[in-house]
Design an enzyme around this catalytic site. Sequence first.
Site, PDB file in Angstrom:
ATOM      1  N   LYS A 195      40.282  52.394 -37.896  1.00  0.00           N
ATOM      2  CA  LYS A 195      39.256  51.497 -38.413  1.00  0.00           C
ATOM      3  C   LYS A 195      39.715  50.053 -38.201  1.00  0.00           C
ATOM      4  CE  LYS A 195      36.825  50.269 -42.655  1.00  0.00           C
ATOM      5  NZ  LYS A 195      36.586  50.615 -44.054  1.00  0.00           N
ATOM      6  N   LYS A 248      35.986  53.602 -35.767  1.00  0.00           N
ATOM      7  CA  LYS A 248      35.001  52.717 -36.379  1.00  0.00           C
ATOM      8  C   LYS A 248      35.361  51.266 -36.097  1.00  0.00           C
ATOM      9  CE  LYS A 248      33.420  51.485 -40.921  1.00  0.00           C
ATOM     10  NZ  LYS A 248      33.805  51.396 -42.278  1.00  0.00           N
ATOM     11  N   TYR A 313      23.028  54.958 -39.225  1.00  0.00           N
ATOM     12  CA  TYR A 313      21.844  54.619 -40.020  1.00  0.00           C
ATOM     13  C   TYR A 313      20.557  54.982 -39.280  1.00  0.00           C
ATOM     14  CZ  TYR A 313      25.518  52.136 -42.456  1.00  0.00           C
ATOM     15  OH  TYR A 313      26.690  51.846 -43.111  1.00  0.00           O
TER      16      TYR A 313
HETATM   17  C1  PBG Z   1      34.648  50.559 -47.140  1.00  0.00           C
HETATM   18  C2  PBG Z   1      33.792  50.751 -45.954  1.00  0.00           C
HETATM   19  C3  PBG Z   1      33.259  49.778 -45.082  1.00  0.00           C
HETATM   20  C4  PBG Z   1      32.442  50.467 -44.193  1.00  0.00           C
HETATM   21  C5  PBG Z   1      32.539  51.825 -44.502  1.00  0.00           C
HETATM   22  N1  PBG Z   1      33.384  51.976 -45.580  1.00  0.00           N
HETATM   23  C6  PBG Z   1      33.355  48.309 -45.075  1.00  0.00           C
HETATM   24  C7  PBG Z   1      34.618  47.616 -44.963  1.00  0.00           C
HETATM   25  O1  PBG Z   1      35.674  48.199 -44.696  1.00  0.00           O
HETATM   26  O2  PBG Z   1      34.583  46.411 -45.185  1.00  0.00           O
HETATM   27  C8  PBG Z   1      31.610  49.840 -43.105  1.00  0.00           C
HETATM   28  C9  PBG Z   1      30.369  50.564 -42.748  1.00  0.00           C
HETATM   29  C10 PBG Z   1      29.355  49.770 -42.011  1.00  0.00           C
HETATM   30  O3  PBG Z   1      29.543  48.582 -41.668  1.00  0.00           O
HETATM   31  O4  PBG Z   1      28.305  50.362 -41.750  1.00  0.00           O
HETATM   32  N2  PBG Z   1      35.984  50.372 -46.898  1.00  0.00           N
HETATM   33 ZN    ZN Z   2      37.078  49.628 -48.735  1.00  0.00          ZN
END
Ligand code: PBG
Ligand code: ZN
Length: 324
Positions: A195, A248, A313
């Site tokens: 991520k 991600k 989404y």
């Molecule tokens: C929480 C989380 C996030 C997303 C999924 N889980 C945001 C972040 O890490 O700031 C992002 C999902 C999206 O942008 O659709 N940690």
């Molecule tokens: Zn988080």
Amino acid sequence: MFFPQFRARRIRGSATFRRMVSETTLSVNDLIYPMFSAFGTGIKKEISSMPGIYQQSIENIVAEAKEVRDLGIPAVLLFGIPECKDAVGSDAYSDTGIIQETIRALKKEVPGLAVITDVCMCEYTDHGHCGIIKNGDVDNDSTLDLLAREALSHVQAGADMVAPSDMMDGRVGAIRDTLDEHGYDAIPIMSYAVKYASGYYGPFREAAESTPQFGDRRSYQMDPANRREALREAASDIDEGADIIMVKPGLPYLDILRDLRNEFDLPLAVYNVSGEYSMVKGAAERGWIDEERVVMETMTAFKRAGADIIITYHAKDVARWLAK
Ligand code: PBG
Ligand code: ZN
């Protein structure tokens, strides 16, 4: 093979031939639909930067989840917006927390739909970071205990799978140990293994009300410049017991998806994140792109790059377009 022996267009000449030689298939079974469950009743509030996506109270989540199931989508990924936030994200692991209540409602009223929960602290902490703050930064090891408690409480409420998204080191192992100790050895973990610290999460932070109140997430999420590190992140999560690994965001990281596909044989998920969604919706609303065509091309790109599972989404639209 030189021209004219090889004519690539021969096999492209009819829709039937194109169908026969198509290398990549997309199915409704590949999709997961994210949802935002908000405390209260009678709430259905559209996220301004994500047309068609809502913060909803439980009865509305249940209604939409039925629609999701009836479209043939196998699973939802749940995020919670609690009534109260505090420094240690207490609602995240409360038996009567927003997510726990939502899980119970979904398991009771929408049988046949898998409920996956996002395991992280940022929606529940008043500072908006993904863990416990010590000396101005997120403290890794004390956060692990809370994440494990959070995951356990989701599973006790009936979650079918947990998806840790915090990026603390060792969290998959900590969650696996805790679940196993409590007899939940059959519950899979889908790890947000790779991520990146991404600007593409902007609209999500409005949706989940999880914007960090100071600093950013670069001390725990990955540097977008790093490719080799993605393999190390994924390998360590697999060692710790991840059942599904995720990359991600999606579109800007197709190379990483392909790297992981080549290296590992676990099911691979990709998160087509909020900013990717907003860009497509924004351009489509202005008539600048053909939404269906661009979305389906994007989904195909994820599959072609090696994804088995797509968190998006657009999932309901994709399901409808696939069924046409
Ligand atoms: C929480 C989380 C996030 C997303 C999924 N889980 C945001 C972040 O890490 O700031 C992002 C999902 C999206 O942008 O659709 N940690
Ligand atoms: Zn988080």
